[in-house]
Design an enzyme around this catalytic site. Structure first.
Site, PDB file in Angstrom:
ATOM      1  CB  ALA A   1       3.012   2.472   5.755  1.00  0.00           C
TER       2      ALA A   1
ATOM      3  N   GLY B   1      -0.757  -1.388   6.764  1.00  0.00           N
ATOM      4  CA  GLY B   1      -2.181  -1.251   7.035  1.00  0.00           C
ATOM      5  C   GLY B   1      -3.040  -2.057   6.084  1.00  0.00           C
TER       6      GLY B   1
ATOM      7  CB  CYS C   1      -0.960  -0.034   1.183  1.00  0.00           C
ATOM      8  SG  CYS C   1      -0.201  -0.374   2.786  1.00  0.00           S
TER       9      CYS C   1
ATOM     10  CD  GLN D   1      -0.642   1.841  10.239  1.00  0.00           C
ATOM     11  OE1 GLN D   1      -1.128   1.831   9.125  1.00  0.00           O
ATOM     12  NE2 GLN D   1       0.464   2.472  10.514  1.00  0.00           N
TER      13      GLN D   1
END
Length: 385
Positions: free
Chosen positions: A306, A309, A304, A348
């Site tokens: 980062a 998540g 994604c 996350q």
């Protein structure tokens, strides 16, 4: 509207949906294994706050304001944040009992469970903090563990912010990584070198390039019918198929005289800071990924922005569906606990609202329609209740 619940676990559609129901309730829970509450940062190892760039160039993954607070608190405690949780609930839930389990459990209990769970960097991550590697990190507090990081030999270092993730009864089934950005990767040669060296034939992308005027990921591939050289890997975009909820691209990649085919699956309708309102498109998306044949049996690369998540959610969704099909029951906390041992902060952000959805006739129709609709933007592709 009349709802229809399908309860046979052998039905791929049903298993995927039911697994996602509970997963999205617990979406982005911060689950880690911490056997000793008195554990401390290894002797002589600097804390994250001591090792970040002096110019403060690291970003926060701002999908959730709570995450910022937790990362800061984590780093103030040497990379690990402890609370009063002693263990994670490891109860497995039968697939055919999952709708009742989800609807019967008060929403407040999910929040309470979230608040009891520890989070932070719980294993050594020294390689990510070496001076020559720091520029290849993007987000503060999101670093691969030393024992599960992907090693890619490129330009004087073997470091990239990427982790191998174990799947359901399968070692190293996935690679979770940052969304490629030129700031960290230059001409993206390092990313494509990872694809080549790790025998990746499927890339799952679960972010858009820009969301809410923020750059989440750069375009690291050439446009359709175009080509580009990224480091040592030559990439040609052979085709691009745009569906209502996702896009599929096919590439020919080559290095020296060897060539391979790569498939990128780009899910384009994941709402900012929320989970998809309808499970059906994600189920259909996953089916397309699984049904695409490969030759090298390498890991599926998922990213994604980062790489924790939405990436963690997709990977957990895939694992739980396979678990439900094979065993007739699933263990959501246990699944998330396992993948967080491979990469920190997987799963996350807390999802504050949840509605237990069953299959409806319109959802089933939307899936069939999604196979035919192409070149449509999200707002025009939605079906209406």
């Amino acid at each position: 509207m009349e709802l229809r619940v399908h309860l046979k676990v052998e039905n791929v559609f049903t298993a995927a949906h039911l697994a996602t129901q509970q997963l999205f309730v617990l979406k982005f829970l911060k689950i880690t294994v911490i056997s000793n509450q008195n554990d401390q940062t290894p002797s002589g190892e600097k804390t994250c706050s001591e090792m970040i760039n002096e110019d403060g160039s690291f970003e926060f993954d701002d999908d959730d304001a709570i995450e910022k607070e937790n990362v800061i608190r984590s780093e103030e405690n040497g990379g690990v944040y402890y609370n009063n949780a002693l263990e994670v609930n490891k109860t497995k839930v039968k697939v055919d009992e999952l709708p009742l389990y989800v609807t019967a459990k008060p929403k407040s209990s999910f929040q309470e469970e979230f608040e009891r769970i520890p989070n932070g960097l719980t294993k050594p991550y020294e390689d990510s903090q070496q001076a020559r590697n720091m520029s290849r990190n993007r987000y503060k507090g999101i670093y691969p563990y030393d024992d599960s990081r992907v090693k890619v030999w490129f330009d004087g270092s073997d470091y990239i912010n990427a982790s191998v993730i174990d799947g359901f009864n399968e070692r190293n089934a996935y690679i979770a990584t940052l969304g490629p950005m030129s700031k960290q990767l230059g001409d993206f040669g390092l990313f494509w070198e990872m694809v080549w060296q790790q025998h990746v034939e499927k890339v799952v992308m679960v972010t858009n390039l820009i969301e809410e005027k923020k750059v989440k990921c750069d375009q690291y591939w050439p446009n359709v019918e175009s080509s580009a050289l990224y480091g040592n890997v030559y990439v040609i975009c052979l085709s691009e198929e745009k569906y209502a909820e996702f896009t599929r691209r096919t590439f020919q990649i080559s290095r020296n005289s060897e060539g391979r085919e790569l498939h990128q699956f780009h899910f384009t309708c994941w709402p900012d800071r929320r989970v998809p309102e309808d499970v059906a498109p994600l189920v259909e998306f996953r089916k397309m990924v699984l049904n695409t044949k490969t030759k090298l049996n390498g890991p599926t690369l998922v990213h994604c922005s980062a790489g924790v998540g939405r990436t963690g959610t997709y990977i957990a969704f895939d694992i739980l569906t396979k678990e439900g099909e094979a065993e007739g029951s699933i263990n959501v906390p246990g699944c998330v606990l396992n993948i967080r041992q491979n990469r920190p902060n997987m799963i996350q952000t807390w999802q504050t609202q949840f509605t237990a959805e069953q299959y409806s006739e319109k959802e089933s129709q939307a899936i069939e329609r999604n196979k035919k609709l192409k070149a449509k933007i999200r707002v025009n592709a939605d079906f209406h209740r």
